[in-house]
Design a protein around this motif. Sequence first.
Motif, short mmCIF file in Angstrom:
data_model
loop_
_atom_site.label_atom_id
_atom_site.label_comp_id
_atom_site.label_asym_id
_atom_site.label_seq_id
_atom_site.Cartn_x
_atom_site.Cartn_y
_atom_site.Cartn_z
N MET A 1 0.88 -1.20 0.09
CA MET A 1 0.03 0.05 0.15
C MET A 1 1.03 1.36 0.07
SD MET A 1 -3.47 0.39 2.05
CE MET A 1 -2.99 0.87 3.90
N SER A 2 0.41 2.25 -0.63
CA SER A 2 1.35 3.34 -0.77
C SER A 2 0.32 4.86 -0.60
CB SER A 2 2.30 3.57 -1.89
OG SER A 2 1.62 3.51 -3.20
N GLY A 3 1.02 5.86 -0.54
CA GLY A 3 0.14 7.08 -0.45
C GLY A 3 -0.15 7.56 0.64
N ARG A 4 -1.26 8.45 0.72
CA ARG A 4 -1.63 9.20 1.89
C ARG A 4 -2.84 8.48 2.39
NH1 ARG A 4 0.42 14.37 2.84
NH2 ARG A 4 1.44 15.22 0.79
N LEU A 5 -2.88 8.56 4.00
CA LEU A 5 -4.05 8.12 4.71
C LEU A 5 -5.32 8.86 4.33
CD1 LEU A 5 -2.90 6.81 8.01
CD2 LEU A 5 -3.52 5.29 6.04
N PRO A 6 -6.47 8.29 4.01
CA PRO A 6 -7.56 9.23 3.44
C PRO A 6 -8.18 9.44 5.07
CG PRO A 6 -8.19 6.89 3.15
CD PRO A 6 -6.67 7.01 3.73
N ASP A 7 -8.93 10.86 4.95
CA ASP A 7 -9.94 11.16 5.99
C ASP A 7 -11.03 10.00 6.13
OD1 ASP A 7 -8.67 13.18 7.34
OD2 ASP A 7 -9.37 14.70 5.71
N ALA A 8 -11.24 9.16 5.05
CA ALA A 8 -12.46 8.57 5.00
C ALA A 8 -12.32 7.59 6.33
CB ALA A 8 -12.62 7.72 3.90
N LEU A 9 -11.14 7.16 6.81
CA LEU A 9 -11.08 6.23 7.92
C LEU A 9 -11.68 6.97 9.02
CD1 LEU A 9 -7.40 4.99 7.51
CD2 LEU A 9 -9.35 3.88 6.94
N GLY A 10 -11.81 8.03 9.44
CA GLY A 10 -12.71 8.61 10.57
C GLY A 10 -13.92 8.28 11.03
N PRO A 11 -14.78 8.05 10.04
CA PRO A 11 -15.99 7.72 10.38
C PRO A 11 -16.14 6.09 10.92
CG PRO A 11 -16.02 8.70 8.34
CD PRO A 11 -14.67 8.54 8.66
N LEU A 12 -15.26 5.43 10.80
CA LEU A 12 -15.23 3.93 11.16
C LEU A 12 -15.26 3.93 12.80
CD1 LEU A 12 -12.66 2.53 8.78
CD2 LEU A 12 -15.20 2.53 8.42
N LYS A 13 -16.28 4.26 13.47
CA LYS A 13 -16.35 4.41 14.71
C LYS A 13 -16.45 3.03 15.69
CE LYS A 13 -16.64 8.72 14.44
NZ LYS A 13 -15.50 9.49 14.58
N SER A 14 -16.33 1.94 14.85
CA SER A 14 -16.11 0.63 15.82
C SER A 14 -14.88 0.02 15.51
CB SER A 14 -17.32 -0.28 15.31
OG SER A 14 -18.77 0.27 15.67
N LEU A 15 -14.02 0.49 14.79
CA LEU A 15 -12.80 0.29 14.48
C LEU A 15 -11.84 0.00 15.76
CD1 LEU A 15 -10.93 -0.67 12.03
CD2 LEU A 15 -10.19 1.50 12.25
N GLN A 16 -11.09 -1.32 15.97
CA GLN A 16 -10.59 -1.41 17.30
C GLN A 16 -8.98 -1.60 16.76
OE1 GLN A 16 -12.21 -4.93 18.92
NE2 GLN A 16 -13.85 -3.75 20.14
N VAL A 17 -8.64 -2.06 15.92
CA VAL A 17 -7.26 -2.36 15.52
C VAL A 17 -6.96 -1.58 14.12
CG1 VAL A 17 -5.29 -3.67 14.83
CG2 VAL A 17 -6.97 -4.26 16.66
N LEU A 18 -5.99 -0.73 13.88
CA LEU A 18 -5.54 -0.12 12.73
C LEU A 18 -4.10 -0.41 12.61
CD1 LEU A 18 -6.53 1.43 10.17
CD2 LEU A 18 -6.02 3.73 11.55
N ALA A 19 -3.69 -1.52 11.68
CA ALA A 19 -2.46 -1.98 11.54
C ALA A 19 -2.13 -1.56 10.16
CB ALA A 19 -2.38 -3.31 11.84
N LEU A 20 -1.34 -0.53 9.88
CA LEU A 20 -0.94 -0.23 8.63
C LEU A 20 0.74 -0.03 8.68
CD1 LEU A 20 -3.47 2.44 8.04
CD2 LEU A 20 -3.17 0.31 6.92
N GLY A 21 1.54 -0.74 9.34
CA GLY A 21 2.98 -0.88 9.48
C GLY A 21 3.43 -1.48 8.16
N GLN A 22 4.69 -0.95 7.93
CA GLN A 22 5.55 -1.55 6.73
C GLN A 22 4.79 -1.26 5.23
OE1 GLN A 22 6.55 -5.23 8.21
NE2 GLN A 22 8.13 -4.64 9.29
N ASN A 23 4.38 -0.16 5.20
CA ASN A 23 3.99 0.17 3.80
C ASN A 23 4.80 1.51 3.33
OD1 ASN A 23 1.24 -1.44 3.24
ND2 ASN A 23 0.94 -0.78 5.38
N ASN A 24 4.07 1.89 2.19
CA ASN A 24 4.80 3.24 1.74
C ASN A 24 3.91 4.25 1.95
OD1 ASN A 24 7.58 2.24 0.89
ND2 ASN A 24 6.28 1.38 -1.11
#
Length: 72
Positions: A1-24
């Motif tokens: 995965m590469s690029g910028r993180l989108p603001d669209a992740l913000g509305p995921l109000k039930s998200l418990q784990v956000l694992a985005l390590g070792q990407n670009n």
Amino acid sequence: MSGRLPDALGPLKSLQVLALGQNNLFGEIPASIFNISSLVEMWFGDNQFNGRLPWNIGISLPNLTTFDVYNN
């Protein structure tokens, strides 16, 4: 995965784990992510993020037990 993180992740109000390590991924981590109070773990290591972290991260993310931003 590469690029910028989108603001669209913000509305995921039930998200418990956000694992985005070792990407670009780069840029700033969107402020909207720091409003997902259900997050327990955030893994962002080994990317190219920059910028400042919010001063109130411990308040806005009360369930957070793991926050990994190494090597950015």
